[in-house]
Motif scaffolding. Structure first.
Motif, PDB file in Angstrom:
ATOM      1  N   ALA A  10       4.059  10.003  -7.755  1.00 11.55           N
ATOM      2  CA  ALA A  10       3.515   8.899  -8.545  1.00 11.55           C
ATOM      3  C   ALA A  10       3.939   7.536  -7.992  1.00 11.55           C
ATOM      4  O   ALA A  10       3.085   6.653  -7.800  1.00 11.55           O
ATOM      5  N   PRO A  11       5.230   7.325  -7.713  1.00  7.21           N
ATOM      6  CA  PRO A  11       5.616   6.035  -7.123  1.00  7.21           C
ATOM      7  C   PRO A  11       4.924   5.769  -5.787  1.00  7.21           C
ATOM      8  O   PRO A  11       4.572   4.617  -5.494  1.00  7.21           O
ATOM      9  N   ALA A  12       4.734   6.820  -5.001  1.00  3.04           N
ATOM     10  CA  ALA A  12       4.075   6.633  -3.707  1.00  3.04           C
ATOM     11  C   ALA A  12       2.630   6.180  -3.892  1.00  3.04           C
ATOM     12  O   ALA A  12       2.135   5.316  -3.154  1.00  3.04           O
ATOM     13  N   LEU A  13       1.951   6.751  -4.890  1.00  4.70           N
ATOM     14  CA  LEU A  13       0.568   6.356  -5.158  1.00  4.70           C
ATOM     15  C   LEU A  13       0.497   4.916  -5.660  1.00  4.70           C
ATOM     16  O   LEU A  13      -0.391   4.160  -5.271  1.00  4.70           O
ATOM     17  N   MET A  14       1.425   4.553  -6.519  1.00  5.00           N
ATOM     18  CA  MET A  14       1.455   3.175  -7.010  1.00  5.00           C
ATOM     19  C   MET A  14       1.699   2.200  -5.870  1.00  5.00           C
ATOM     20  O   MET A  14       1.087   1.123  -5.810  1.00  5.00           O
ATOM     21  N   ALA A  15       2.558   2.589  -4.931  1.00  3.49           N
ATOM     22  CA  ALA A  15       2.844   1.716  -3.786  1.00  3.49           C
ATOM     23  C   ALA A  15       1.597   1.524  -2.933  1.00  3.49           C
ATOM     24  O   ALA A  15       1.335   0.424  -2.423  1.00  3.49           O
ATOM     25  N   ARG A  16       0.807   2.590  -2.781  1.00  2.12           N
ATOM     26  CA  ARG A  16      -0.434   2.481  -2.012  1.00  2.12           C
ATOM     27  C   ARG A  16      -1.368   1.455  -2.664  1.00  2.12           C
ATOM     28  O   ARG A  16      -2.006   0.652  -1.974  1.00  2.12           O
ATOM     29  N   ALA A  17      -1.466   1.517  -3.985  1.00  6.95           N
ATOM     30  CA  ALA A  17      -2.344   0.588  -4.689  1.00  6.95           C
ATOM     31  C   ALA A  17      -1.864  -0.851  -4.525  1.00  6.95           C
ATOM     32  O   ALA A  17      -2.668  -1.773  -4.310  1.00  6.95           O
ATOM     33  N   GLN A  18      -0.561  -1.039  -4.626  1.00  3.99           N
ATOM     34  CA  GLN A  18       0.009  -2.383  -4.447  1.00  3.99           C
ATOM     35  C   GLN A  18      -0.290  -2.892  -3.035  1.00  3.99           C
ATOM     36  O   GLN A  18      -0.634  -4.065  -2.837  1.00  3.99           O
ATOM     37  N   ASP A  19      -0.165  -1.990  -2.058  1.00  2.57           N
ATOM     38  CA  ASP A  19      -0.442  -2.373  -0.668  1.00  2.57           C
ATOM     39  C   ASP A  19      -1.897  -2.784  -0.491  1.00  2.57           C
ATOM     40  O   ASP A  19      -2.205  -3.726   0.251  1.00  2.57           O
ATOM     41  N   ALA A  20      -2.804  -2.040  -1.148  1.00  2.00           N
ATOM     42  CA  ALA A  20      -4.229  -2.355  -1.030  1.00  2.00           C
ATOM     43  C   ALA A  20      -4.518  -3.758  -1.560  1.00  2.00           C
ATOM     44  O   ALA A  20      -5.298  -4.509  -0.962  1.00  2.00           O
ATOM     45  N   VAL A  21      -3.891  -4.107  -2.680  1.00  2.00           N
ATOM     46  CA  VAL A  21      -4.062  -5.461  -3.226  1.00  2.00           C
ATOM     47  C   VAL A  21      -3.482  -6.482  -2.251  1.00  2.00           C
ATOM     48  O   VAL A  21      -4.081  -7.535  -1.993  1.00  2.00           O
ATOM     49  N   GLY A  22      -2.321  -6.147  -1.700  1.00  2.00           N
ATOM     50  CA  GLY A  22      -1.686  -7.065  -0.747  1.00  2.00           C
ATOM     51  C   GLY A  22      -2.550  -7.345   0.465  1.00  2.00           C
ATOM     52  O   GLY A  22      -2.586  -8.475   0.967  1.00  2.00           O
ATOM     53  N   LYS A  23      -3.266  -6.325   0.939  1.00  2.00           N
ATOM     54  CA  LYS A  23      -4.129  -6.514   2.105  1.00  2.00           C
ATOM     55  C   LYS A  23      -5.288  -7.462   1.819  1.00  2.00           C
ATOM     56  O   LYS A  23      -5.870  -8.053   2.730  1.00  2.00           O
ATOM     57  N   HIS A  24      -5.638  -7.589   0.540  1.00  2.00           N
ATOM     58  CA  HIS A  24      -6.723  -8.486   0.145  1.00  2.00           C
ATOM     59  C   HIS A  24      -6.188  -9.773  -0.489  1.00  2.00           C
ATOM     60  O   HIS A  24      -6.931 -10.513  -1.145  1.00  2.00           O
ATOM     61  N   ALA A  25      -4.882 -10.033  -0.301  1.00  2.00           N
ATOM     62  CA  ALA A  25      -4.253 -11.179  -0.980  1.00  2.00           C
ATOM     63  C   ALA A  25      -4.930 -12.500  -0.650  1.00  2.00           C
ATOM     64  O   ALA A  25      -5.126 -13.349  -1.532  1.00  2.00           O
ATOM     65  N   ALA A  26      -5.288 -12.692   0.617  1.00  2.00           N
ATOM     66  CA  ALA A  26      -5.903 -13.963   1.004  1.00  2.00           C
ATOM     67  C   ALA A  26      -7.219 -14.190   0.265  1.00  2.00           C
ATOM     68  O   ALA A  26      -7.611 -15.335  -0.010  1.00  2.00           O
ATOM     69  N   LEU A  27      -7.886 -13.104  -0.078  1.00  2.00           N
ATOM     70  CA  LEU A  27      -9.156 -13.196  -0.792  1.00  2.00           C
ATOM     71  C   LEU A  27      -8.938 -13.316  -2.298  1.00  2.00           C
ATOM     72  O   LEU A  27      -9.596 -14.110  -2.977  1.00  2.00           O
TER      73      LEU A  27
END
Length: 486
Positions: A10-27
């Motif tokens: 579960a923590p690993a999946l949450m981290a993936r989601a956080q990373d996905a948002v981070g990759k789109h941070a500039a947008l």
């Protein structure tokens, strides 16, 4: 996919989601600031969050918000390069910026009449109220685009219906009682089968039971919407599992009755292979043979190639059964079903032709393919030949390893024959050796049916004997004409 027994899943999946948002941070950061400036909250939601957690890539950026539609439109007009408000009456506004499209919808708390799947659109006031009305819990997680004291993006995870646990367990369950969810929108039952195909998940026991009990409710859904879900199911990673769920719950009886009809009874006097299981196997093997991505026409043909068998089943003298001309009957049935599902004409035609041709190969034994038979095989298949190759190979499902190997060798030989003849002749464009103008000139005809009959005769001659030189073709035409008018 995560290991359901791993406590860190579960923590690993949450981290993936956080990373996905981070990759789109500039947008997304400027967008989050605009919403915060209006005192509104903004959440990435639904399939965007689910797919980010599964590592499938986030291709659609879907959001929900406390803001009302007119506020969303004002914000996106300031933020985006182009804005679409075609869904604004349902609370949805879309925009594009730097090549990325976002779709933002006001919190919803719709009311359904239990007759159609069209809700009375009602805007909500809470994230929890919006998420609980969604189809499945794994699609009801949200990531708030919150900002820290420095006004930088600081995402916050929200999971009021425990969707993360379902995601870890790879199970589809509804936020509400499934009977309530499916009564509101019966299309969700098809979506369950679609996600089984796309994600490889299973459905919760209570979801399966509700699908089985409420299968007739699918009749409230238009053929166009059913077709759209079936397309997504058939193009998924494991379409045979999605189809199997539709059959097991009885849904297929209402939208694809030809498939459960393949579950023919067997007895000691009429033994035959399980046609239904065989068809699912052929569908699976066809997907494994694809070399340019999912092929919708090939997959439909693989699933439906034997649907003519129940109607043509007959006892065979000495035991066993026959299914004579099941490919002819099956082609008609496939075209009729796809037409009822509102498929475009080219899909109906091509799938029907593949079903019609799938037995042609089995009409010849090893080494019995004449040049004429090869030409006809290629000509009748036309542009569908590569798909037909895959379908026929996928249809070799015998448990007898030696027989399976022999069938594959025989088809290898056929493909070699096709290549050899194609090298000598233009098989892609097998045409008579004389065209219509030459036929009219030689026989002294004017345009009309007689020219067509002569052309057809020369086409058959071309398929039977290969290319003729000009004088030989003229002689054959004249001989045929004299015989016709003797």
């Amino acid at each position: 996919m995560p290991d359901p027994t791993d406590p860190l899943a579960a923590p690993a999946l949450m981290a993936r989601a956080q990373d996905a948002v981070g990759k789109h941070a500039a947008l997304l950061e400027p967008l989050a600031r605009l919403f915060a400036d209006r005192g509104e909250t903004l959440y990435m939601v639904g399939g965007s969050v689910r797919d980010a957690m599964l590592g499938r890539g986030v291709h659609d950026l879907d959001f929900t918000t406390s803001a009302r539609p007119e506020v969303i439109q004002e914000i996106l007009t300031e933020w985006g390069e182009k804005v679409w408000d075609t869904g604004i009456e349902f609370g949805t506004v879309s925009a594009i910026r730097h090549g990325e499209t976002v779709e933002i919808t006001t919190f919803r708390s719709d009311l359904y009449d239990g007759v159609t799947r069209n809700p009375e659109v009602t805007f909500g006031d809470t994230l929890e109220g919006d998420l609980v009305r969604r189809d499945f819990a794994c699609n009801a997680m949200a990531i708030e685009l919150s900002l820290n004291d420095e006004l930088r993006l600081s995402p916050t995870f929200h999971d009021p219906v425990d969707g993360l646990a379902d995601l870890v367990q790879q199970v589809l369950d509804t936020p509400q009682e499934p009977e309530v969810s499916f009564r509101d929108d019966p299309l969700r039952m098809l979506r369950a089968a679609r996600f089984v195909s796309q994600l490889g998940f299973t459905v919760a026991d209570r979801v399966f039971a509700a699908m089985r009990d409420m299968a007739p409710e699918i009749g409230r859904i238009t053929a166009e919407r059913v077709q759209a879900e079936l397309d997504k199911l058939m193009l998924g990673a494991r379409p045979w599992e999605g189809i199997d769920l539709l059959v097991a719950t009885g849904l297929a009886e209402h939208i694809l009755p030809e498939i459960p009809a393949l579950q023919l009874e067997t007895d000691e006097h009429m033994q035959h292979k399980d046609v239904y299981r065989h068809s699912l196997t052929v569908l699976r093997q066809a997907t494994e043979l694809e070399d340019e991505g999912p092929d919708l026409k090939l997959r439909w043909a693989a699933l439906m190639h034997d649907i003519g068998k129940p109607a043509t089943r007959a006892p065979k003298e000495g035991g066993g059964v026959t299914f004579h001309h099941h490919e002819v009957v099956g082609a008609k049935m496939a075209r009729k079903r796809l037409k009822a599902l509102k498929y475009p004409k080219h899909v109906i035609t091509d799938v029907g032709q593949l079903v019609f041709l799938h037995m042609r190969f089995h009409g010849f034994g090893e080494g019995q393919w004449t040049d004429s038979a090869v030409r006809r095989y290629v000509t009748d298949a036309g542009e569908l030949l590569p798909k037909l190759h895959k379908l026929v190979r996928a249809d070799s499902t015998t448990r007898n390893a030696k027989k399976a190997a022999r069938l594959q060798r025989t088809y290898d030989h056929l493909e070699e024959r096709i290549a050899d003849i194609a090298a000598k002749e233009d098989l892609a464009r097998v045409r008579p050796d004389l065209d219509g103008n030459e036929i009219m000139q030689i026989l002294g005809l004017k345009p009309g049916p007689e020219v067509g009959k002569a052309w057809k005769y020369l086409k058959e001659l071309r398929l039977e004997r290969g290319e003729l030189d000009h004088d030989e073709a003229v002689a054959e035409l004249k001989a045929w004409w004299e015989k016709e008018h003797a």
